[in-house]
Design an enzyme around this catalytic site. Structure first.
Site, PDB file in Angstrom:
ATOM      1  N   GLY A   1      23.562  18.268  46.229  1.00 23.70           N
ATOM      2  CA  GLY A   1      23.143  19.474  45.522  1.00 23.70           C
ATOM      3  C   GLY A   1      24.150  19.774  44.431  1.00 23.70           C
ATOM      4  O   GLY A   1      25.249  20.244  44.712  1.00 23.70           O
ATOM      5  N   LEU A   2      23.795  19.478  43.185  1.00 22.11           N
ATOM      6  CA  LEU A   2      24.687  19.742  42.042  1.00 22.11           C
ATOM      7  C   LEU A   2      24.377  21.122  41.478  1.00 22.11           C
ATOM      8  O   LEU A   2      23.303  21.345  40.928  1.00 22.11           O
ATOM      9  CB  LEU A   2      24.497  18.681  40.952  1.00 22.11           C
ATOM     10  CG  LEU A   2      25.114  17.303  41.182  1.00 22.11           C
ATOM     11  CD1 LEU A   2      24.816  16.391  39.995  1.00 22.11           C
ATOM     12  CD2 LEU A   2      26.628  17.394  41.401  1.00 22.11           C
ATOM     13  N   SER A   3      25.310  22.037  41.607  1.00 24.65           N
ATOM     14  CA  SER A   3      25.066  23.424  41.193  1.00 24.65           C
ATOM     15  C   SER A   3      25.505  23.701  39.765  1.00 24.65           C
ATOM     16  O   SER A   3      25.161  24.740  39.193  1.00 24.65           O
ATOM     17  CB  SER A   3      25.835  24.364  42.122  1.00 24.65           C
ATOM     18  OG  SER A   3      27.238  24.185  41.939  1.00 24.65           O
ATOM     19  N   GLY A   4      26.267  22.779  39.189  1.00 21.97           N
ATOM     20  CA  GLY A   4      26.879  23.038  37.896  1.00 21.97           C
ATOM     21  C   GLY A   4      28.336  23.432  38.040  1.00 21.97           C
ATOM     22  O   GLY A   4      29.074  23.518  37.061  1.00 21.97           O
ATOM     23  N   GLY A   5      28.761  23.678  39.285  1.00 16.20           N
ATOM     24  CA  GLY A   5      30.141  24.051  39.565  1.00 16.20           C
ATOM     25  C   GLY A   5      31.015  22.839  39.851  1.00 16.20           C
ATOM     26  O   GLY A   5      30.525  21.725  40.042  1.00 16.20           O
ATOM     27  N   VAL A   6      32.321  23.064  39.906  1.00 17.92           N
ATOM     28  CA  VAL A   6      33.268  21.967  40.057  1.00 17.92           C
ATOM     29  C   VAL A   6      33.254  21.386  41.473  1.00 17.92           C
ATOM     30  O   VAL A   6      33.466  20.185  41.661  1.00 17.92           O
ATOM     31  CB  VAL A   6      34.697  22.433  39.657  1.00 17.92           C
ATOM     32  CG1 VAL A   6      35.245  23.459  40.644  1.00 17.92           C
ATOM     33  CG2 VAL A   6      35.642  21.257  39.520  1.00 17.92           C
ATOM     34  N   ASP A   7      32.988  22.206  42.493  1.00 21.94           N
ATOM     35  CA  ASP A   7      33.039  21.716  43.877  1.00 21.94           C
ATOM     36  C   ASP A   7      31.961  20.659  44.151  1.00 21.94           C
ATOM     37  O   ASP A   7      32.230  19.613  44.733  1.00 21.94           O
ATOM     38  CB  ASP A   7      32.894  22.880  44.861  1.00 21.94           C
ATOM     39  CG  ASP A   7      34.010  23.900  44.706  1.00 21.94           C
ATOM     40  OD1 ASP A   7      35.157  23.491  44.463  1.00 21.94           O
ATOM     41  OD2 ASP A   7      33.733  25.105  44.822  1.00 21.94           O
ATOM     42  N   SER A   8      30.722  20.933  43.721  1.00 22.45           N
ATOM     43  CA  SER A   8      29.650  19.961  43.952  1.00 22.45           C
ATOM     44  C   SER A   8      29.831  18.730  43.069  1.00 22.45           C
ATOM     45  O   SER A   8      29.460  17.614  43.456  1.00 22.45           O
ATOM     46  CB  SER A   8      28.280  20.598  43.721  1.00 22.45           C
ATOM     47  OG  SER A   8      28.138  21.069  42.401  1.00 22.45           O
TER      48      SER A   8
ATOM     49  N   CYS B   1      23.747  34.849  45.005  1.00 19.32           N
ATOM     50  CA  CYS B   1      23.269  33.738  44.175  1.00 19.32           C
ATOM     51  C   CYS B   1      22.233  34.148  43.143  1.00 19.32           C
ATOM     52  O   CYS B   1      22.326  33.780  41.995  1.00 19.32           O
ATOM     53  CB  CYS B   1      22.735  32.621  45.066  1.00 19.32           C
ATOM     54  SG  CYS B   1      21.914  33.137  46.572  1.00 19.32           S
TER      55      CYS B   1
ATOM     56  N   CYS C   1      20.104  31.938  52.636  1.00 19.15           N
ATOM     57  CA  CYS C   1      19.821  30.905  51.630  1.00 19.15           C
ATOM     58  C   CYS C   1      20.278  29.532  52.122  1.00 19.15           C
ATOM     59  O   CYS C   1      19.580  28.534  51.954  1.00 19.15           O
ATOM     60  CB  CYS C   1      20.508  31.252  50.313  1.00 19.15           C
ATOM     61  SG  CYS C   1      20.266  30.014  49.013  1.00 19.15           S
TER      62      CYS C   1
END
Length: 390
Positions: free
Chosen positions: A10-17, A199, A101
């Site tokens: 799941g790529l959220s656009g954040g650095v962790d994913s 979210c 969620c």
């Protein structure tokens, strides 16, 4: 996993994913990215950043050399998460939609979609870990190794099927290390700030957002002596422990309340002692507030929870554990007892060694045995400490 596994991230656009996807690719797995769109209403507003997030996620996929798919779960989200969120707020409770969620969208709708794509595992950028207990044969949810970022609280409703199919690579790392890796491999979002808040609400003013979906019924704000000291805009818009936005600064405590404040060492108790929301009286549409962070009405030695969910599928044995009644709280020693509810459902009661502050109905009480997150339930009620006047 020694062989190459097809993992959908799941790529959220954040650095962790983003770093999650990189680490899995580095381990030799066949990695595919999915961007989840969970909210459509006013998505083009200044507060909703899903379009920006998708551009960031796509840029990450390009740098890593993996495919990315944009999937719309907005209908599922509205049906399974948002409708429950509104119901709870309308009833005067304070729900945690991020927990719902995770259970209903990220580890159900997303997991199902990933499996249809031929995934053997899914992965997200959560700071948590999964371990197979070889003695019991059960998968355990563990805290993330970075104590300041641990997100097991939000994941406590995950079951065995979900845990056995999920990987949390960054749960083994500190956030500073995740940022360092992102910089090192040239990820475009290496310095992107962490998202905050719920979210689907983003950074927008919360009361303004809630106002669209929940009816307002103003009523009195009272202090413990029964004095009306203001008017609230609707009980749904307040949460226990809230200090800001009450509109009653500058009012002094009176009588027994003043003595109680002074007995606890607050010599300057008066207009400068802050007010806190302590109780919401739904039947009488009254908001009760108290002065002082440690007022007895804000401290609860016990709570009762229902709508329970245990990671192993079975309730832990009664006894001594630790619990969180809110995210970012330090673990609090407690005693667990099973609780049968009037409707026949299962619940539990927690008794704390030290009374807990602003225990809030609608939030989750999550149990731990050391680093193992056992699961938890939704807080229904909590008992306040008896008030003393010194």
């Amino acid at each position: 996993m020694s062989h190459s596994t097809r993992v959908v991230v799941g790529l959220s656009g954040g650095v962790d994913s983003a770093v999650t996807a990189h680490l899995l690719k580095q381990q030799g797995h066949d990695v595919v990215g999915i961007f989840m769109k969970n909210w459509e209403d006013d998505d083009d507003s200044e507060y909703c950043a899903s379009n920006i997030d998708f551009v960031d996620a796509a840029a990450v996929a390009d740098v890593l050399g993996i495919e990315i798919e944009h999937v719309n779960f907005a209908a599922d989200y509205k049906d399974r998460v948002f409708s429950e969120f509104v119901r709870e707020y309308q009833a005067g409770r304070t729900p945690n939609p991020d927990i719902l969620c995770n259970a209903e969208i990220k580890f159900k709708s997303f997991l199902d979609h990933a499996m249809r794509l031929g995934a053997e595992k899914i992965a997200t950028g959560h700071y948590a870990r999964v371990r197979l207990n070889t003695t019991t044969g059960r998968h355990e949810l563990l805290k993330g190794l970075d104590p300041s970022k641990d997100q097991s609280y939000f994941l406590h409703r995950l079951n065995q099927a979900q845990l056995s199919n999920t990987l949390f690579p960054v749960g083994e790392l500190n956030k500073t290390e995740v940022r360092r890796i992102a910089e090192e491999i040239g990820l475009p979002n290496a310095r992107k700030k962490d998202s905050t808040g719920i979210c689907f609400i983003g950074e927008r003013p919360f009361r303004e957002f809630l106002n669209r979906y929940i009816s307002k019924e103003p009523g009195p704000i009272k202090d413990p002596s029964g004095r009306t000291i203001g008017q609230h805009v609707g009980l749904s818009f307040y949460t226990l422990g809230q200090r800001q936005g009450l509109g009653i600064g500058g009012l002094k405590a009176k009588g027994a309340d003043m003595k109680a404040l002074q007995a606890r060492g607050l010599r300057g108790a008066g207009e400068h002692t802050p007010w806190f929301v302590a109780r919401k009286d739904i039947p009488n549409n009254t908001l009760w507030v108290v002065q002082g962070h440690e007022h007895p009405w804000l401290l609860s030695p016990q709570l009762q929870a229902t709508d329970v969910s245990w990671c192993t599928g079975e309730a832990p044995a009664p006894g001594a554990y630790a619990a969180k009644t809110r995210y970012r709280q330090t673990d609090a020693a407690c005693d667990l007892q099973a609780l049968g509810m009037p409707d026949g459902s299962r619940g539990f009661e927690l008794s704390f060694s030290d009374p807990q502050w602003a225990v809030t109905p609608g939030q989750s009480a999550v149990l731990y045995d050391g680093e193992v997150c056992l699961g938890g339930g939704v807080i229904q009620s909590a008992s306040a400490c008896p008030q003393t006047t010194g």
